[in-house]
Design an enzyme around this catalytic site. Sequence first.
Site, PDB file in Angstrom:
ATOM      1  N   LYS A  11       0.843  -1.215   0.000  1.00 39.88           N
ATOM      2  CA  LYS A  11       0.000   0.000   0.000  1.00 39.88           C
ATOM      3  C   LYS A  11       0.868   1.251   0.000  1.00 39.88           C
ATOM      4  CE  LYS A  11       0.914   1.432   4.367  1.00 39.88           C
ATOM      5  NZ  LYS A  11       1.689   2.635   4.634  1.00 39.88           N
ATOM      6  N   GLY A 105       4.543  -4.165   4.137  1.00 38.72           N
ATOM      7  CA  GLY A 105       4.833  -5.530   3.686  1.00 38.72           C
ATOM      8  C   GLY A 105       4.572  -6.576   4.769  1.00 38.72           C
ATOM      9  N   SER A 107       2.559  -6.313   7.329  1.00 42.60           N
ATOM     10  CA  SER A 107       1.109  -6.358   7.527  1.00 42.60           C
ATOM     11  C   SER A 107       0.453  -7.153   6.405  1.00 42.60           C
ATOM     12  CB  SER A 107       0.520  -4.945   7.528  1.00 42.60           C
ATOM     13  OG  SER A 107       1.123  -4.168   8.535  1.00 42.60           O
ATOM     14  N   ASP A 140      -2.268  -1.657   9.939  1.00 41.09           N
ATOM     15  CA  ASP A 140      -2.413  -1.714   8.481  1.00 41.09           C
ATOM     16  C   ASP A 140      -2.909  -3.077   7.979  1.00 41.09           C
ATOM     17  OD1 ASP A 140      -1.443   0.882   8.261  1.00 41.09           O
ATOM     18  OD2 ASP A 140       0.629   0.242   7.925  1.00 41.09           O
TER      19      ASP A 140
HETATM   20  O1  C5P Z   1      -0.032  -1.064  14.434  1.00 38.62           O
HETATM   21  P1  C5P Z   1       1.385  -1.308  14.122  1.00 38.62           P
HETATM   22  O2  C5P Z   1       1.985  -2.416  14.961  1.00 38.62           O
HETATM   23  O3  C5P Z   1       1.671  -1.527  12.669  1.00 38.62           O
HETATM   24  O4  C5P Z   1       2.150   0.020  14.525  1.00 38.62           O
HETATM   25  C1  C5P Z   1       3.552   0.070  14.615  1.00 38.62           C
HETATM   26  C2  C5P Z   1       3.966   1.305  15.403  1.00 38.62           C
HETATM   27  O5  C5P Z   1       3.645   2.497  14.682  1.00 38.62           O
HETATM   28  C3  C5P Z   1       3.258   1.464  16.737  1.00 38.62           C
HETATM   29  O6  C5P Z   1       3.929   0.772  17.764  1.00 38.62           O
HETATM   30  C4  C5P Z   1       3.316   2.976  16.944  1.00 38.62           C
HETATM   31  O7  C5P Z   1       4.583   3.365  17.432  1.00 38.62           O
HETATM   32  C5  C5P Z   1       3.202   3.519  15.537  1.00 38.62           C
HETATM   33  N1  C5P Z   1       1.807   3.887  15.176  1.00 38.62           N
HETATM   34  C6  C5P Z   1       1.232   4.992  15.769  1.00 38.62           C
HETATM   35  N2  C5P Z   1      -0.049   5.350  15.427  1.00 38.62           N
HETATM   36  C7  C5P Z   1      -0.736   4.631  14.519  1.00 38.62           C
HETATM   37  C8  C5P Z   1      -0.166   3.506  13.902  1.00 38.62           C
HETATM   38  C9  C5P Z   1       1.123   3.158  14.254  1.00 38.62           C
HETATM   39  O8  C5P Z   1       1.859   5.670  16.586  1.00 38.62           O
HETATM   40  N3  C5P Z   1      -1.977   5.005  14.204  1.00 38.62           N
END
Ligand code: C5P
Length: 306
Positions: A11, A105, A107, A140
Amino acid sequence: MTPVTVRVPAKVNLQLSVGPRRDDGYHDLVTVYHAVSLFDEVTVQSADKTSVRVTGQDAASVPAGRANLAARAARALAARLNRRRKSGVQIEIRKRIPMAAGLAGGSADAAATLVACNDLWDAGLTPAELREVAAGLGSDVPFALLGGTAVGQGRGERLTAALAAGSYHWVLAFAAGGLSTPEVYAACDRLRAARGSGHEAALSTELMAALRSGDPAAVGPLLSNDLQPAAISLRPDLRRALAAGPEFGALGAIVSGSGPTCAFLAANAGHARELAVSLTGSGVCRGAVRVRGPAAGAAVIAAEPE
Ligand code: C5P
């Protein structure tokens, strides 16, 4: 049981509007996700124990074994189904989406694993039910299931399909090395604190109107990413790559997600070809590929005979 193979897209974010940091460490955001035709393929088959094998792009640096997000996806689905026996799977990931590149990737591989195991186990979860499991794995992951063009809210996991016309030709310029998403968000917070700036996340109605028109020349100037200054602060070389796009006629140039991949919008397929050659030749990136969007979300492509 017959192995199941799923294809899943990368994406880019056409808009990434980042609000304040929440108490749980995530940021409220409004984003316009757009799936593009750079795909990983994930094959699952029953095994005594869950394992992950990665081949292709960045294979050596993708965590293998239990820590891999795809392995966590298989376990999360088994738990959702109360499946205690025969829930081991051998997961094979053929990667084309680079790691830590802002293209989701990891995700994507988790989403593909959910779809593949749902099929392998004949579990029959609906797309909405799979998206619920996906949201527990990462912000994601639900979008990699859905694909197309969609607005994401909350952490990014609350999705609404967007009314978007036409098809878009992009060039993705890969950088050497990756960026850590948490570090980019932290840099964004620091920059905002230093400037005393920051705002609530909000959807660009202009961008949504341009997407409905299907005109890349209207969409290009409206691409925006609140994480871009943070990504550039950590990787100043991205400035050169972004500046090179418009020199070669790109209609829009933007850091993808938390970076460091840059996405350039081309006028058409022929222009995308020229743009990819020019960007690679100018030495501002380690390589460039042409992709089209929107691409479909994670879907089974083959059930291989045993
Ligand atoms: O959700 P995911 O594990 O992919 O997010 C990875 C990191 O990105 C989170 O630990 C956070 O630090 C940051 N993040 C965030 N706000 C979001 C999505 C991700 O701060 N909406």
